[in-house]
Design a protein around this motif. Structure first.
Motif, PDB file in Angstrom:
ATOM      1  N   ALA A 113       0.839  -1.208   0.000  1.00 22.21           N
ATOM      2  CA  ALA A 113       0.000   0.000   0.000  1.00 22.21           C
ATOM      3  C   ALA A 113       0.870   1.253   0.000  1.00 22.21           C
ATOM      4  O   ALA A 113       0.582   2.223  -0.725  1.00 22.21           O
ATOM      5  N   ALA A 114       1.942   1.249   0.791  1.00 19.03           N
ATOM      6  CA  ALA A 114       2.839   2.401   0.831  1.00 19.03           C
ATOM      7  C   ALA A 114       3.556   2.589  -0.504  1.00 19.03           C
ATOM      8  O   ALA A 114       3.706   3.715  -0.993  1.00 19.03           O
ATOM      9  N   ALA A 115       3.996   1.485  -1.101  1.00 15.48           N
ATOM     10  CA  ALA A 115       4.721   1.574  -2.364  1.00 15.48           C
ATOM     11  C   ALA A 115       3.822   2.021  -3.509  1.00 15.48           C
ATOM     12  O   ALA A 115       4.249   2.747  -4.407  1.00 15.48           O
ATOM     13  N   ARG A 116       2.576   1.593  -3.478  1.00 13.73           N
ATOM     14  CA  ARG A 116       1.644   1.884  -4.574  1.00 13.73           C
ATOM     15  C   ARG A 116       0.793   3.124  -4.329  1.00 13.73           C
ATOM     16  O   ARG A 116       0.074   3.577  -5.218  1.00 13.73           O
ATOM     17  N   GLY A 117       0.841   3.661  -3.114  1.00 17.25           N
ATOM     18  CA  GLY A 117       0.055   4.851  -2.811  1.00 17.25           C
ATOM     19  C   GLY A 117      -1.440   4.592  -2.727  1.00 17.25           C
ATOM     20  O   GLY A 117      -2.252   5.402  -3.184  1.00 17.25           O
ATOM     21  N   VAL A 118      -1.814   3.448  -2.145  1.00 19.09           N
ATOM     22  CA  VAL A 118      -3.234   3.106  -2.014  1.00 19.09           C
ATOM     23  C   VAL A 118      -3.572   2.891  -0.540  1.00 19.09           C
ATOM     24  O   VAL A 118      -2.688   2.768   0.310  1.00 19.09           O
ATOM     25  N   ALA A 119      -4.869   2.825  -0.247  1.00 16.84           N
ATOM     26  CA  ALA A 119      -5.327   2.651   1.127  1.00 16.84           C
ATOM     27  C   ALA A 119      -5.106   1.208   1.587  1.00 16.84           C
ATOM     28  O   ALA A 119      -5.434   0.263   0.857  1.00 16.84           O
ATOM     29  N   LYS A 120      -4.599   1.045   2.797  1.00 19.31           N
ATOM     30  CA  LYS A 120      -4.329  -0.301   3.322  1.00 19.31           C
ATOM     31  C   LYS A 120      -5.615  -1.112   3.483  1.00 19.31           C
ATOM     32  O   LYS A 120      -5.631  -2.310   3.140  1.00 19.31           O
ATOM     33  N   ARG A 121      -6.665  -0.477   3.993  1.00 21.88           N
ATOM     34  CA  ARG A 121      -7.898  -1.223   4.250  1.00 21.88           C
ATOM     35  C   ARG A 121      -8.477  -1.768   2.946  1.00 21.88           C
ATOM     36  O   ARG A 121      -8.895  -2.941   2.879  1.00 21.88           O
TER      37      ARG A 121
END
Length: 294
Positions: A275-283
């Motif tokens: 999620a951090a690498a792709r810039g998306v929400a973890k949930r």
């Protein structure tokens, strides 16, 4: 960062600390921006290395300062030869003040060869900081200032310019360019083509001078503005950085998580990393991974 000196406490005189190179920023327009350090250097330095010796004398006259030392030329056409002369002077105990026509030495101005050689040879180098068109335009632009890159003058050759702008079009930092007035309209058009018509930008003209002008608009609007009038004076262009496109490759995100899990990473940790690498929400990614396993 060290705290500034207490007001009223003078800094050590450059004339008393031995041979050295001093990079001295000069006003970019308004003479009132000249620092006391610059005034003292012009009055006491053993050598003043100037991009244009006539302008150096004119600056000193405008500041009410008499240059006591030798004034020598140090510009892009003689930098190789003058560098050794200036280093020799500093090694011999002289204070060498380096000034350009306006702003900070080395910033699209001579001085890099001198400083890099001095650093290699352990010749002391220090700085009398001051005005810079780069940071002045950046501050006035209204664009993000936390991350920026200075690109100087763009290449004159169309192919080289297009290749560089294609690369910079994906840069997320605020970008700062110098430009001459007669090339401004063409450069703004090239920026619009590479960055898109809606990219926020700013043109700062004649900074700190009587006819200072700061125009903020989209690149499309600035192209229209530049084509509607005669532009004169020193120009700085500032453009916003690229906005990252949202990552919509959910299947790829899930696959990345499963690769990490297969290697022994716990699911929640794998989700957090992807999620951090792709810039998306973890949930949302976590739910997508669970759904793919059903």
């Amino acid at each position: 960062m060290a705290a500034p000196q207490t007001p009223g406490t003078p800094a050590p005189s450059d004339a008393t600390v031995g041979g050295r190179i001093v990079l001295a920023a000069t006003p970019i327009g308004n003479l009132s921006d000249a620092s006391q350090h610059l005034r003292d250097l012009l009055a006491t330095a053993d050598v003043v290395a100037a991009e244009d010796t006539r302008r150096a004398h004119h600056l000193a006259q405008g500041l009410g300062v008499r240059i006591a030392g030798r004034v020598v030329s140090h510009h892009e056409h003689n930098e190789r030869e003058s560098t050794e002369e200036l280093l020799a002077a500093a090694r011999g105990g002289a204070v060498v003040a380096v000034v350009t026509d306006a702003g900070m030495p080395l910033v699209s101005d001579p001085g890099y060869r001198l400083v890099s050689t001095a650093a290699r040879e352990d010749v002391p180098v220090t700085c009398a900081p001051g005005p810079s068109a780069v940071t002045t335009a950046l501050a006035l632009s209204g664009l993000p200032t936390d991350r920026f890159a200075f690109e100087g003058f763009l290449p004159r050759k169309e192919g080289e310019r297009a290749r560089l702008l294609a690369e910079l079009s994906r840069d997320g930092r605020t970008l700062v360019f110098f430009e001459s007035p007669h090339r401004l309209a063409a450069t703004l058009s090239s920026l619009r083509e590479a960055f898109g018509a809606d990219r926020p930008a700013c043109v700062a003209r004649e900074l700190t001078k009587l006819h200072e002008e700061v125009v903020r608009d989209s690149l499309d609007g600035l192209v229209e503005w530049a084509g509607s009038k005669e532009i004169k004076g020193e120009i700085v262009i500032v453009t916003a950085g690229a906005t990252a496109a949202p990552d919509t490759d959910t299947a790829g995100q899930v696959a990345d998580v499963e690769v990490l899990v297969a290697s022994g990473t716990r699911l929640k940790e794998a989700v957090a990393a992807v999620a951090a690498a792709r810039g998306v929400a973890k949930r949302e990614l976590y739910e997508a991974v669970l759904a793919s396993r059903q």
